[in-house]
Write an enzyme that holds these catalytic residues in place. Structure first.
Site, PDB file in Angstrom:
ATOM      1  CD1 TRP A  60      -2.609   1.673   0.455  1.00  0.00           C
ATOM      2  CD2 TRP A  60      -2.177   1.745   2.650  1.00  0.00           C
ATOM      3  NE1 TRP A  60      -3.402   2.638   1.010  1.00  0.00           N
ATOM      4  CE2 TRP A  60      -3.158   2.711   2.358  1.00  0.00           C
ATOM      5  CE3 TRP A  60      -1.755   1.609   3.971  1.00  0.00           C
ATOM      6  CZ2 TRP A  60      -3.717   3.534   3.329  1.00  0.00           C
ATOM      7  CZ3 TRP A  60      -2.312   2.418   4.934  1.00  0.00           C
ATOM      8  CH2 TRP A  60      -3.280   3.372   4.624  1.00  0.00           C
TER       9      TRP A  60
ATOM     10  CE  LYS B  18     -10.262   0.405   3.517  1.00  0.00           C
ATOM     11  NZ  LYS B  18      -9.851   1.181   2.383  1.00  0.00           N
TER      12      LYS B  18
ATOM     13  CG  ASP C 189      -2.406  -2.916   7.323  1.00  0.00           C
ATOM     14  OD1 ASP C 189      -3.526  -2.885   7.871  1.00  0.00           O
ATOM     15  OD2 ASP C 189      -2.036  -2.074   6.486  1.00  0.00           O
TER      16      ASP C 189
HETATM   17  C1  PLP Z   1      -3.599  -2.029   3.460  1.00  0.00           C
HETATM   18  C2  PLP Z   1      -4.315  -0.940   4.185  1.00  0.00           C
HETATM   19  N1  PLP Z   1      -3.996  -0.704   5.455  1.00  0.00           N
HETATM   20  C3  PLP Z   1      -4.594   0.266   6.161  1.00  0.00           C
HETATM   21  C4  PLP Z   1      -5.556   1.060   5.594  1.00  0.00           C
HETATM   22  C5  PLP Z   1      -6.123   2.172   6.431  1.00  0.00           C
HETATM   23  O1  PLP Z   1      -7.431   2.125   6.734  1.00  0.00           O
HETATM   24  P1  PLP Z   1      -8.157   3.283   7.529  1.00  0.00           P
HETATM   25  O2  PLP Z   1      -9.000   4.006   6.551  1.00  0.00           O
HETATM   26  O3  PLP Z   1      -8.953   2.578   8.583  1.00  0.00           O
HETATM   27  O4  PLP Z   1      -7.143   4.172   8.131  1.00  0.00           O
HETATM   28  C6  PLP Z   1      -5.924   0.865   4.266  1.00  0.00           C
HETATM   29  C7  PLP Z   1      -6.923   1.730   3.630  1.00  0.00           C
HETATM   30  O5  PLP Z   1      -7.054   1.847   2.454  1.00  0.00           O
HETATM   31  C8  PLP Z   1      -5.281  -0.174   3.545  1.00  0.00           C
HETATM   32  O6  PLP Z   1      -5.579  -0.420   2.276  1.00  0.00           O
END
Ligand code: PLP
Length: 394
Positions: free
Chosen positions: A128, A244, A209
């Protein structure tokens, strides 16, 4: 003072969404940001969330601060969700409620930078786009390990295990719990067991994560890797996001769970995590976490939520199948069947930088530069347009 500042580059994902908003093309499609959309292209409030929210509001008596680590009831619910009922690792775990999964990752980053000295955070190549920036901002050194076989569009398990075997003891390994972002390729349960063995044997510190629990194969199935790490006796950190799977994107609901060697070590770590939270955002937002707590603690609401989550997961998997079939019907020569085997919202489409640019400029189709598409952004209304455009640029 500020006149000397250069313009900073836009965020590679959020920046595309802003450009999408101002695009006047009526056929425009946004496949960039990781937000679930239903068959009509909407991101609705889940019915279970709506009911829980009404109950939370009716019962609310104060807007006073939560404690630094947040609600203990929420922490217990998070541990049960990620580890399952009665897992041994829960006895040596603590949880800090955080503003989203990003907040949990940054909290982990600050804690690691302050207390674990000169160690790197190793992340998959690719990962990411925000991952390296979060940990670099916390002052940590970021390094990468091999993960993806771009030619076969699959996980390269051999490269992954070989790379983990070379990472120095005590270093941090960032792993995606499921639905790897951006590739959509996850380790099999057998590969997870091997990962756990290597991590335990080498004394690595896994940081999982866990932003998409329930979007892959199911709530329990998606936690197989995390549980394997716990079973192997690893100490580990887990950054949960409920953006999500509960559709609570703008409520900022997440959690950092730390599993220590024993309960004492976990409590000592908590005392330091509290300082990291206090000096960062002081204490977490309450509303979204209260909704999650209400749902997880009520058997009827929980069943309803699990049904809604299954509906999101199944729609994504149906879109994957239709996408592959329609690309075939459009005469796209390339074998895209790998898309059906990937999991979660994302697919590494194999579209190159030039094709991504033409799709944006000529067709108003917005895709992240590396070719990652959010499959959930495709609907019956835009699927043919998308497939024809891909056929035209292929
Ligand atoms: C791999 C990954 N980790 C963490 C997050 C972070 O999510 P949040 O919106 O809860 O901060 C995302 C959001 O797109 C993600 O794709």
């Amino acid at each position: 003072m500020f006149q000397q500042l250069e313009m900073a580059p836009a965020d590679p994902i959020m920046g595309l969404s802003a450009a999408f908003k101002s695009d006047a093309n009526p056929n425009k499609i946004n496949l960039s940001v990781g937000v679930y959309q239903d068959a009509s292209g909407q991101t609705p409030v889940l019915a279970s969330v709506q009911t829980a929210q009404e109950r939370v509001l009716a019962a609310e008596k104060t807007k006073s601060y939560l404690s630094i680590e947040g609600s203990s009831e929420y922490g217990a619910a998070v541990r049960e969700l990620i580890l399952g009922v009665g897992h041994e690792a829960a006895e040596r775990a603590i949880t800090v409620q955080s503003p989203g999964g990003t907040g949990a990752l940054r909290l982990a980053g600050d804690f690691l930078a302050q207390h674990l000295g000169d160690r790197s955070v190793w992340m998959s190549e690719p990962t990411w786009a925000n991952h390296p920036k979060i940990f670099a901002s916390a002052g940590l050194r970021v390094e990468t390990y091999g993960y993806f076989d771009a030619r076969a569009n699959t996980l390269d398990a051999d490269a992954l295990l070989a790379a983990l075997g070379q990472i120095p003891s005590g270093h941090v390994v960032l792993l995606h719990g499921c639905c790897h972002n951006p590739t959509g390729c996850d380790p099999s349960p057998a590969t997870w067991r091997q990962i756990a063995e290597v991590a335990a044997e080498r004394g690595l510190l896994p940081l999982v994560d866990f932003a998409y629990q329930g979007f892959g194969d199911g709530l329990r199935e998606d936690a197989v890797g995390l549980r394997a790490l716990g079973d192997a006796g690893c100490e580990l950190l887990v950054a949960s996001s409920f953006s999500k799977n509960f559709g609570l994107y703008n409520e900022r609901v997440g959690a950092l769970t730390l599993i220590g060697a024993d309960a004492e070590a976990a409590l000592r770590a908590l005392s330091h995590l509290k300082i990291a939270a206090r000096t960062n955002y002081s204490n977490p937002p309450a509303h979204g976490a209260a909704i999650v707590c209400e749902i997880l603690g009520d058997s009827m609401l929980r069943r309803q939520w699990e049904g809604e989550l299954a509906e999101m997961r199944e729609r994504i998997n149906r879109v994957r199948q239709r996408l592959v079939a329609r690309l075939g019907e459009q005469g796209v020569g390339r074998d895209f069947s790998f898309i059906e085997r990937q999991r979660g919202m994302f697919s590494f489409s194999g579209l190159n930088a030039e094709q991504v640019e033409v799709l944006r400029e000529q067709y108003a189709i917005y895709i992240v530069a590396g070719g990652r598409i959010n499959v959930a952004g495709l609907t019956e209304d835009n699927l043919d347009y998308f497939c024809k455009a891909v056929a035209a640029v292929s």
